[in-house]
Each structure stands twice: as structure tokens, then as C-alpha cells.
Design an enzyme around this catalytic site. Sequence first.
Site, PDB file in Angstrom:
ATOM      1  N   ASP A  72      -6.150  -6.604  -2.578  1.00 42.65           N
ATOM      2  CA  ASP A  72      -6.725  -5.266  -2.456  1.00 42.65           C
ATOM      3  C   ASP A  72      -5.632  -4.219  -2.229  1.00 42.65           C
ATOM      4  O   ASP A  72      -4.531  -4.534  -1.784  1.00 42.65           O
ATOM      5  CB  ASP A  72      -7.720  -5.218  -1.294  1.00 42.65           C
ATOM      6  CG  ASP A  72      -7.061  -5.528   0.042  1.00 42.65           C
ATOM      7  OD1 ASP A  72      -6.228  -6.456   0.095  1.00 42.65           O
ATOM      8  OD2 ASP A  72      -7.374  -4.859   1.041  1.00 42.65           O
ATOM      9  N   GLU A  73      -5.952  -2.997  -2.528  1.00 42.01           N
ATOM     10  CA  GLU A  73      -5.128  -1.824  -2.198  1.00 42.01           C
ATOM     11  C   GLU A  73      -3.657  -2.001  -2.572  1.00 42.01           C
ATOM     12  O   GLU A  73      -2.758  -1.596  -1.838  1.00 42.01           O
ATOM     13  CB  GLU A  73      -5.275  -1.479  -0.709  1.00 42.01           C
ATOM     14  CG  GLU A  73      -6.690  -1.052  -0.366  1.00 42.01           C
ATOM     15  CD  GLU A  73      -6.922  -0.802   1.115  1.00 42.01           C
ATOM     16  OE1 GLU A  73      -7.680   0.118   1.440  1.00 42.01           O
ATOM     17  OE2 GLU A  73      -6.360  -1.544   1.955  1.00 42.01           O
ATOM     18  N   ALA A  74      -3.425  -2.611  -3.742  1.00 38.66           N
ATOM     19  CA  ALA A  74      -2.050  -2.823  -4.211  1.00 38.66           C
ATOM     20  C   ALA A  74      -1.577  -1.571  -4.948  1.00 38.66           C
ATOM     21  O   ALA A  74      -1.185  -1.617  -6.120  1.00 38.66           O
ATOM     22  CB  ALA A  74      -1.992  -4.064  -5.103  1.00 38.66           C
TER      23      ALA A  74
END
Length: 513
Positions: free
Chosen positions: A318-320
Site C-alpha cells: 500500500d501507499e507506495a
Amino acid sequence: MAAAGVFTVGAGPAPGATAPTPLDRVVPAPASVTPAGSPFRITRATLVRVDGSAEVRRIGEYLAGILRPSTGYPLPVTEQGSGGIRLRLTSGPYGAEGYRLTSGPQGVLVTASEPAGLFHGVQTLRQLLPASVEKKTVQSGPWQIAGGTIEDHPRYGYRGAMLDVSRHFFTVAQVERYIDQLALYKINTLHLHLSDDQGWRIAVDSWPRLASYGGSTQVGGGTGGHYTKADYREIVRYAASRYLEVVPEIDMPGHTNAALASYAQLNCNDTAPPLYTGTDVGFSSLCVPKQVTYDFADDVIRELAALTPGRYLHIGGDEAHSTSHADYVTFMDRIQPIVAKYGKTVIGWHQLTGATPAAGALAQYWGLDSTSAAEKAQVAEAARHGTGLVLSPADRIYLDMKYTKDTRLGLDWAGLVEVRRSYDWNPDTYLPGAPASAVKGVEAPLWSETLTTSADLEYMAFPRLAGAAELGWSPAATHDWNRYKDRLAAQGPRWDALGITYYKSPQVPWPVG
């Protein structure tokens, strides 16, 4: 037969007597309830009867261990005698986790096909006894269990709770306390978020600075901490004794500052950043082009898989925001086969569907009602092609979201989530275009940016965790807020007896006094 969750009316108690808890005043709501006849009463002469298997005896000892302090009764666990409380394994239509509980004047019989089902039946039995049964000193009773039959089994096979031990570290004892609370509501999966920008929490022999340095701090600059391999094995053992499977998460390629700070070679510029104790997200990334990144991932996954008897290993994803899309796809294409090589099945946050999920992988959806149609469609498309879904919508069952604007703990980026909003949704129909058959279950994550104590965890988890558990266990036909809120209210005295801190939502008619 009464629909589960619907209060029943029977002949009233004798004058001066205390009525037993109705069979349907249980959370999660059972699949079916048939009230019948007189209650069973636990007395000083009651036996806890088990069959010859070690696992059934262990469940019997667990039950007796709960009942003895508050009743003051000896409650011997035995294969002999008649009547009393009997736990029995037998072939039958119960599935892996279902059970039947039958109660009458002569005793209570809990029957299941597998030990997990017996254990879940024991949790139901607990809730049918007065809340004071949970106390550690002798109480007055009486200890009655209403007469009739409960037939019960879960809606979904995956019923999870996630605990973030990275933003703030929680000890083995604190994790085990949470496991016991999860078990009461038939949760069967504990997802441990073991790494993030602020802390790496699991010892890795081949990369020792991950824990010793990367785990040395936490949000706000505190001391941090990490689990030794023995610590982790103890958490896994304890969870298994409560029929929970541990799913470890190493979040990659983002949320990796603790690892990047520990080893300079994991950075594209070969320069280690400082340790991070803030709460921003999206600024860190493993170096996708470097081979050492995959040597690192292979070592970490190999060592963690060897410690983890469960089926799954969560790779985050996530949230890369600091990883390009092309690099993200490349990274996931290389990481997922490593998980398979060590005998585990991939779980990833739903951004994994922007790459190519491995065969059999699960995507954990954490979007909002307001998430873009395109993002939802991407997840649904993967689901139609075989990717399983675990639903964790952030504006429904992220347990760290504030209840109201005045909640002293938690965050509000996904909105304010009161108890009814957390409960009132249907996993099967939540994600447009995703087949109900793809929904493997639900999970309630608890992120710890603002949480530092067990009391903090409990205040944000309860009462919403009970609703998430019901979404995972109970048949869709039982789902009704007005009935649920009454059953939920009846849990309050039990939480008081257990010393659980909880939010007394004005939406719930808690007992007075």
C-alpha cells in the site's frame, strides 16, 4: 425456531430468581436458535466432561479455568460421569468451525466436528452465563444456561483483526491479551503488521540490524522494541491455542524506512536515511532495480515463513507513492514467487491488483465508500479473475478511526466512524462488480499511530470489533441494527468484568448501573 438475534419470550423465572440469558443474546448472532425447556444450572457438583483427545481436554481445561474463579466450584475436567458440561467431537454437518450447543436441566452438550468448533461453542457458552462469570473472584451466581439448542457456523472462513505493532510496539503479553479478546468473538485470524517506516519488529538472523536498529524507536521517539524469534513463536502458539492463525506482514516496497535506515545498501543511493518517528506515509521505497533488494526479501520471507505455520504471508504493497508504477509491477512480479517458494500464499493490500496478483492471492481492500469507481473496478476485475478479497473498508472497520470529532485517540482521515456505521454494511455486496464468491471474509485493522497502551487499543476496538466479528460470522439474514444494538449493549457488563476499556456509544442502549 427463532431467527438468531431475535429476543425470545418464555415462561418467566420463578419469583426472586434471575432469568438466564436468552440463547439469542449472543455476539456474533448464531445461525439458528431454538429455545426449549428449563435451564441448566452449574453447581458445586458439575463436571466438565471431555472425550479422550488431548485437544478436547485442553479446551475443557480452558473453560474450567474461566469458570472456577468466579463460581468457586471445583469443576473437574474428566472423561467419566454423566450430566454437567460435555464437550464432544463427532462426525456431523458442522464444518471446520461450526458447533451445536444443547442445554437442558441435566446438562449442556457442545458438539463439533473439529476442535475449533468446540472452542467457538465454548465462547457462546460463556456469553450465555452472567457477565460476572468473567471475574477473577468468587461471585454469587446463580450460573444458569437457558434451555434449548443453538446450531451455528460461520459465514466466512476468514475473520480477521490486524494489530499494528510497528507505529507503537506492543509486548507479547499485550498481544496475547488482545488475542483473548478476539477469541471471545470467534475471530480466527490475527494479522500482525510487523514492519513500517517507524519500526521493524521481528528478528531476522541474516539481517540483524533490522530489529536491533530499525526496531529501536517508534512514533514520537519512544524506545520501540522487537520480538525475538522465541517471542514470535510464543505469540503464534498462544494464538493457535485460541484457534487464531497468525498472518505476518512485511510491508513492501513502501513503508520501509526502518529497513532502509538499517542497511544503506537497500537504498538506491547507498545512503541510509535517519530513523523516522513521525506519521507521514508514502515517502520510502526499496530500490527495485537492485538485486540486493531481492536477496533481502528472500531472507526475510524465508525466516518468517519458517516461524509461521499458517497459510499466509502478507507483503503489504500500500501507499507506495515513491515507487513508480512500472517499478511496483516489477517488484510484485519478483516478490510473489518468493512467498510461494517458501510455501505461503500471498496477501497484499488491494493496490496489489494494480500489478498481477499471484494465483490464489488475496487482496485486502481498505478503500472508502468514496474511493474512485476506477480503483474499485480494478479490484473487482481481479476478483472476477480469481483473486480472493478480504474486506477492510477504512470508513467502516478501521478501528483506529475516531468515533466522533471529540474522540481523544485515533485519526479521522477516513471520516468519523460511529458504531452503527461500522456494523451496517454487507460484505457480499460492498464492492460493485466483485462476485460474492470472491469475498473470503472481513478484517478489522487497528493502526497504532496514536495508541500506546492496551487500554488505548481496547477503547478504539470496542465496541466496533464485535460488529466486525458479527459481519464475518453471522448469516446475512440475521443482520439488523436494532436487534444488534440490544445484543451489543448486553456485552458491556462482560467487558466491565473483563477489565476491557470501551467507548460507551450513545447509539447503544447500555445497561444502567
